[in-house]
Design an enzyme around this catalytic site. Structure first.
Site, PDB file in Angstrom:
ATOM      1  N   VAL A  49       0.710  -1.319   0.166  1.00 20.84           N
ATOM      2  CA  VAL A  49       0.073   0.192   0.084  1.00 20.84           C
ATOM      3  C   VAL A  49       0.932   1.219   0.107  1.00 20.84           C
ATOM      4  O   VAL A  49       0.700   2.019  -0.757  1.00 20.84           O
ATOM      5  CB  VAL A  49      -0.900  -0.044   1.440  1.00 20.84           C
ATOM      6  CG1 VAL A  49      -1.679   1.403   1.417  1.00 20.84           C
ATOM      7  CG2 VAL A  49      -1.943  -1.099   0.798  1.00 20.84           C
ATOM      8  N   ASP A  74      16.936  -2.926   4.912  1.00 24.88           N
ATOM      9  CA  ASP A  74      17.266  -3.506   3.415  1.00 24.88           C
ATOM     10  C   ASP A  74      16.287  -3.098   2.453  1.00 24.88           C
ATOM     11  O   ASP A  74      16.153  -2.635   1.159  1.00 24.88           O
ATOM     12  CB  ASP A  74      17.539  -4.780   3.318  1.00 24.88           C
ATOM     13  CG  ASP A  74      18.785  -5.438   4.049  1.00 24.88           C
ATOM     14  OD1 ASP A  74      19.615  -4.170   4.179  1.00 24.88           O
ATOM     15  OD2 ASP A  74      19.324  -6.216   4.360  1.00 24.88           O
ATOM     16  N   ARG A 124      -9.363  -9.898  16.218  1.00 23.74           N
ATOM     17  CA  ARG A 124      -9.248  -8.552  15.557  1.00 23.74           C
ATOM     18  C   ARG A 124      -8.717  -7.709  16.858  1.00 23.74           C
ATOM     19  O   ARG A 124      -8.012  -6.657  16.441  1.00 23.74           O
ATOM     20  CB  ARG A 124     -10.387  -8.030  14.895  1.00 23.74           C
ATOM     21  CG  ARG A 124     -10.724  -8.945  13.635  1.00 23.74           C
ATOM     22  CD  ARG A 124     -11.966  -8.315  12.886  1.00 23.74           C
ATOM     23  NE  ARG A 124     -11.608  -7.156  12.457  1.00 23.74           N
ATOM     24  CZ  ARG A 124     -12.472  -6.293  12.003  1.00 23.74           C
ATOM     25  NH1 ARG A 124     -13.858  -6.715  11.791  1.00 23.74           N
ATOM     26  NH2 ARG A 124     -12.428  -5.075  11.406  1.00 23.74           N
ATOM     27  N   ASP A 184     -13.907   3.145  -0.795  1.00 25.97           N
ATOM     28  CA  ASP A 184     -15.495   2.559  -1.147  1.00 25.97           C
ATOM     29  C   ASP A 184     -16.341   3.349  -1.997  1.00 25.97           C
ATOM     30  O   ASP A 184     -17.034   2.705  -2.830  1.00 25.97           O
ATOM     31  CB  ASP A 184     -16.007   2.374   0.309  1.00 25.97           C
ATOM     32  CG  ASP A 184     -15.237   1.843   1.411  1.00 25.97           C
ATOM     33  OD1 ASP A 184     -15.455   0.860   1.987  1.00 25.97           O
ATOM     34  OD2 ASP A 184     -13.868   2.472   1.593  1.00 25.97           O
ATOM     35  N   ARG A 187     -15.762   2.649  -5.589  1.00 26.67           N
ATOM     36  CA  ARG A 187     -15.989   1.350  -5.785  1.00 26.67           C
ATOM     37  C   ARG A 187     -17.656   1.365  -6.136  1.00 26.67           C
ATOM     38  O   ARG A 187     -18.067   0.950  -7.095  1.00 26.67           O
ATOM     39  CB  ARG A 187     -15.687   0.454  -4.864  1.00 26.67           C
ATOM     40  CG  ARG A 187     -14.238  -0.002  -4.757  1.00 26.67           C
ATOM     41  CD  ARG A 187     -13.789  -0.807  -3.618  1.00 26.67           C
ATOM     42  NE  ARG A 187     -12.754  -1.294  -3.539  1.00 26.67           N
ATOM     43  CZ  ARG A 187     -11.904  -1.596  -2.291  1.00 26.67           C
ATOM     44  NH1 ARG A 187     -12.503  -1.170  -1.160  1.00 26.67           N
ATOM     45  NH2 ARG A 187     -10.410  -1.931  -2.520  1.00 26.67           N
ATOM     46  N   HIS A 211     -15.182   2.293   7.827  1.00 23.54           N
ATOM     47  CA  HIS A 211     -14.566   1.547   6.501  1.00 23.54           C
ATOM     48  C   HIS A 211     -14.622   0.116   6.772  1.00 23.54           C
ATOM     49  O   HIS A 211     -13.622  -0.478   7.293  1.00 23.54           O
ATOM     50  CB  HIS A 211     -13.301   2.281   6.355  1.00 23.54           C
ATOM     51  CG  HIS A 211     -12.385   1.329   5.196  1.00 23.54           C
ATOM     52  ND1 HIS A 211     -12.818   1.437   3.944  1.00 23.54           N
ATOM     53  CD2 HIS A 211     -11.301   0.787   5.378  1.00 23.54           C
ATOM     54  CE1 HIS A 211     -11.892   0.773   3.311  1.00 23.54           C
ATOM     55  NE2 HIS A 211     -10.876   0.256   4.042  1.00 23.54           N
TER      56      HIS A 211
END
Length: 351
Positions: A49, A74, A124, A184, A187, A211
């Site tokens: 992302v 790295d 979660r 959203d 879409r 969201h």
């Protein structure tokens, strides 16, 4: 003979349209006093992302300086070099990278995409606790090195983590914004446009609230080319089924899950979405975006400080106002339920 200047439209109308169109932001801080002609953006987190956002920002010429920060030296250096090697094909931008937050000093916009990944079998809530601990290490140094910056939170769950960032930063709420349902809503517009065979840019439609699974589709305010779609169908006595509308909304919610199932992660769409927000903020575009903002007090949301997506005007001062979009009683109730869901989780965080 010189012609007299024509007064603005608002003067001709004789009404303060802008003043009534937007709800003011309480205790808002003014735009950054910085008078530099260069724009600096820092991106924290160089995963899929973060790098999609970086690539889109570069191709759209939104920054003079771009700084990448990550804990993996790295990979970080590799990503920096890969972007630098494209210099001949891009607008001139100074690209740097560091594991040290001091590299972000004097940023105009700090975009946070860093987040812990969910372990197999992990709840979660436990994942959220780990992300809160991560934000305790990220937000304070960003604030220290860029006290006039705007924080744009992309990490998920974005609404709760935007609240966490706001609490940890001590910033006024207009300078802490979550990417929210901007993607959203994109879409949503695409699916409606596809359904009606029109261009998505001619569709005005918003997803608001969380969201996530409790998001709210504002069917009552959808318009196509300026024509309110539901009232148009009713006036023409064209039948439509509510189930069809709900299926489109469910498809919006499932879009991300499908992409993740197919390719393992989402990146390009969120990259364009966040670059879109960055443009509105840094170029003072004053465009309306459904983004995660401090929603307490709007649409009778109460029970505590909660960040949810509402159609908001963005500019150089960050959040400039929340549009007074008319919503139905059913939509308002769903929005309040969305807020309640998030507040219940926040209460367990101890932030």
């Amino acid at each position: 003979m010189s012609m007299p200047k024509t007064p603005s439209g608002s003067s001709l109308i004789g009404l303060d349209i802008a003043g009534s169109f937007f709800a003011p932001i309480q205790d808002a801080a003014p735009p950054s006093p910085t008078k530099r002609h260069t724009i600096k953006i820092s991106i924290i987190g160089t995963g899929n992302v973060g790098m999609a956002i970086a690539q889109t920002i570069l191709t759209q010429d939104l920054a003079d300086e771009l700084t990448l920060v990550d804990a993996l030296p790295d990979k970080l250096r590799g990503e920096m070099l890969d972007l630098q090697h494209a210099a001949a094909f891009l607008p001139r931008t100074t690209i740097s990278a560091s594991t040290d937050f001091s590299a972000t000093a004097a940023s105009d916009l700090c975009i946070v995409t860093a987040g812990a990944r969910q372990n197999p079998g992990e709840s979660r809530l436990n994942l959220l606790h780990r992300n809160v601990n991560l934000f305790r290490k990220i937000i304070p140094p960003l604030v220290e090195y860029s006290p006039d910056a705007i924080l744009l939170i992309v990490s998920n769950p974005v609404d709760i983590l935007t609240y966490v960032a706001w609490k940890l930063s001590g910033f006024p709420s207009n300078r802490v914004i979550g990417s929210g349902t901007n993607l959203d809503s994109s879409r949503f517009r695409f699916l409606i446009a596809d359904h009606l065979d029109v261009n998505a840019q001619d569709v005005q439609a918003y997803i608001i609230g969380e969201h996530g699974d409790s998001s709210v589709a504002l069917w009552s305010s959808i318009s196509i080319g300026g024509v309110p779609i539901l009232s148009f169908l009713e006036k023409r006595q064209i039948p439509y089924e509510k189930a069809t509308l709900e299926n489109i909304h469910k498809e919006v919610i499932n879009c991300a899950y499908e992409v993740i199932k197919l390719k393992g992660y989402t990146s390009w769409a969120i990259g364009y979405s966040v670059a879109n927000l960055a443009r509105s903020i840094l170029r003072d575009q004053r465009r309306i975006h459904p983004v995660s903002v401090l929603a307490k007090g709007f649409h009778d949301i109460d029970g505590g400080d909660v960040f949810l997506s509402l159609p908001a005007q963005l500019g150089r001062g960050g959040l400039l106002g929340v549009i007074n979009v008319p919503i139905t009683d059913e939509e308002a109730e769903r929005l309040r339920e969305s807020a309640k869901t998030i507040l219940e989780v926040q209460a367990q965080l101890g932030v």
